[in-house]
Design a protein around this motif. Structure first.
Motif: not given
Length: 219
Positions: A126-145
Motif C-alpha cells: 500500500l505504501k507504493e500504491v499510495l505514492a503512485r496515486i497521491a504524489v502525481p496528484a499533489g495530495l498530502r498525508c497529515r496526522v492530527y492530535r
C-alpha cells in the motif's frame, strides 16, 4: 460533472460559526448553516460517482454531540460503504474547518480500518500504491492530535511523500486522525470555495483516492 450542481458554494459566515463561544449555539449554527451545503455537496459527488459506475456509498453528517461535552471545532461530510458506524472504517471525507476545507481519505485512528492501513503500509504494497496515486496528484498525508477548542486539533505530521512515516507517527504519538488529501485554505482558495465548482474539484480528488478507499473501506 455534466449535470448542474446542487452545491452553491460556502460563504464567509459558514466559517465564522466555529468561533461562537457558547457550545450549544455553535453546534446549532454549524448544523443550520453548513450541513445543508454539505448534504448538497454529497449529492453532487455521489451523482458524479454514479455516472462513472461507482455505487454503494452512504453519505453521513455528524451530530456533533458525542462524546458528551464535545466542543465542535469543525464538521464534515463522510462517504462510507456502511450505513452505520462509518467511523470504524475508511471514509471519503470533506471537512470544513475555520481556516480551511479539506478533501481527503480519512481514518479515525481508533477504528478498525486504521489498523488495517498500518498493516498494509508496513507489510504490504500500500505504501507504493499510495505514492503512485497521491504524489502525481499533489495530495498530502497529515496526522492530527486533539487539542482544546477553539483549535480542536494540532498537526503532528504533514508530508507529500513519506506516507509510511505518517502512519507510524499516528500510531506512536497518540494521534486521533490520519488523512491523505488536499486542503483548500480560505484565503487562497476563496473564489473556489464560494463557487459551485468546488463540487467538481472535490469529486475529482475523492475519485483519485477511491481505489485506495475500496481496499480499506470494508465490504
Amino acid at each position: 460533472m455534466a449535470a448542474p450542481f446542487r452545491f452553491s458554494g460556502f460563504t464567509d459566515d459558514d466559517f465564522t460559526v466555529f468561533r461562537i463561544p457558547e457550545r450549544a449555539r455553535r453546534r446549532e449554527e454549524i448544523i443550520r448553516l453548513i450541513h445543508p451545503k454539505l448534504a448538497a455537496l454529497g449529492g453532487d459527488i455521489l451523482a458524479d460517482f454514479r455516472r462513472r459506475g461507482i455505487e454503494g456509498l452512504y453519505p453521513h453528517l455528524p451530530q456533533l454531540n458525542w462524546p458528551p461535552g464535545y466542543q465542535p471545532f469543525c464538521t464534515w461530510l463522510a462517504l462510507s460503504t456502511q450505513s452505520h458506524r462509518y467511523q470504524d472504517l475508511a471514509q471519503l471525507n470533506v471537512g470544513v474547518h475555520e481556516p480551511f476545507v479539506a478533501v481527503r481519505l480519512g481514518f479515525d485512528t481508533s477504528g478498525f480500518a486504521f489498523g488495517r492501513l498500518l498493516f498494509l503500509m508496513s507489510h504490504g504494497d500500500l505504501k507504493e500504491v499510495l505514492a503512485r496515486i497521491a504524489v502525481p496528484a499533489g495530495l498530502r498525508c497529515r496526522v492530527y492530535r486533539r487539542v482544546s477548542w477553539p483549535e480542536g486539533s494540532k498537526t503532528l505530521f504533514d508530508s507529500g511523500e513519506d506516507f509510511l512515516q505518517a502512519v507510524q507517527i499516528a500510531e506512536k504519538e497518540g494521534a486521533h486522525w490520519f488523512e491523505v488529501g488536499k486542503t483548500f485554505p480560505r484565503e487562497s482558495s476563496h473564489e473556489l470555495l464560494t463557487s459551485s465548482e468546488f463540487a467538481a474539484a472535490a469529486a475529482q480528488i475523492l475519485l483519485t483516492l477511491y481505489p485506495i478507499f475500496r481496499r480499506l473501506a470494508g465490504p
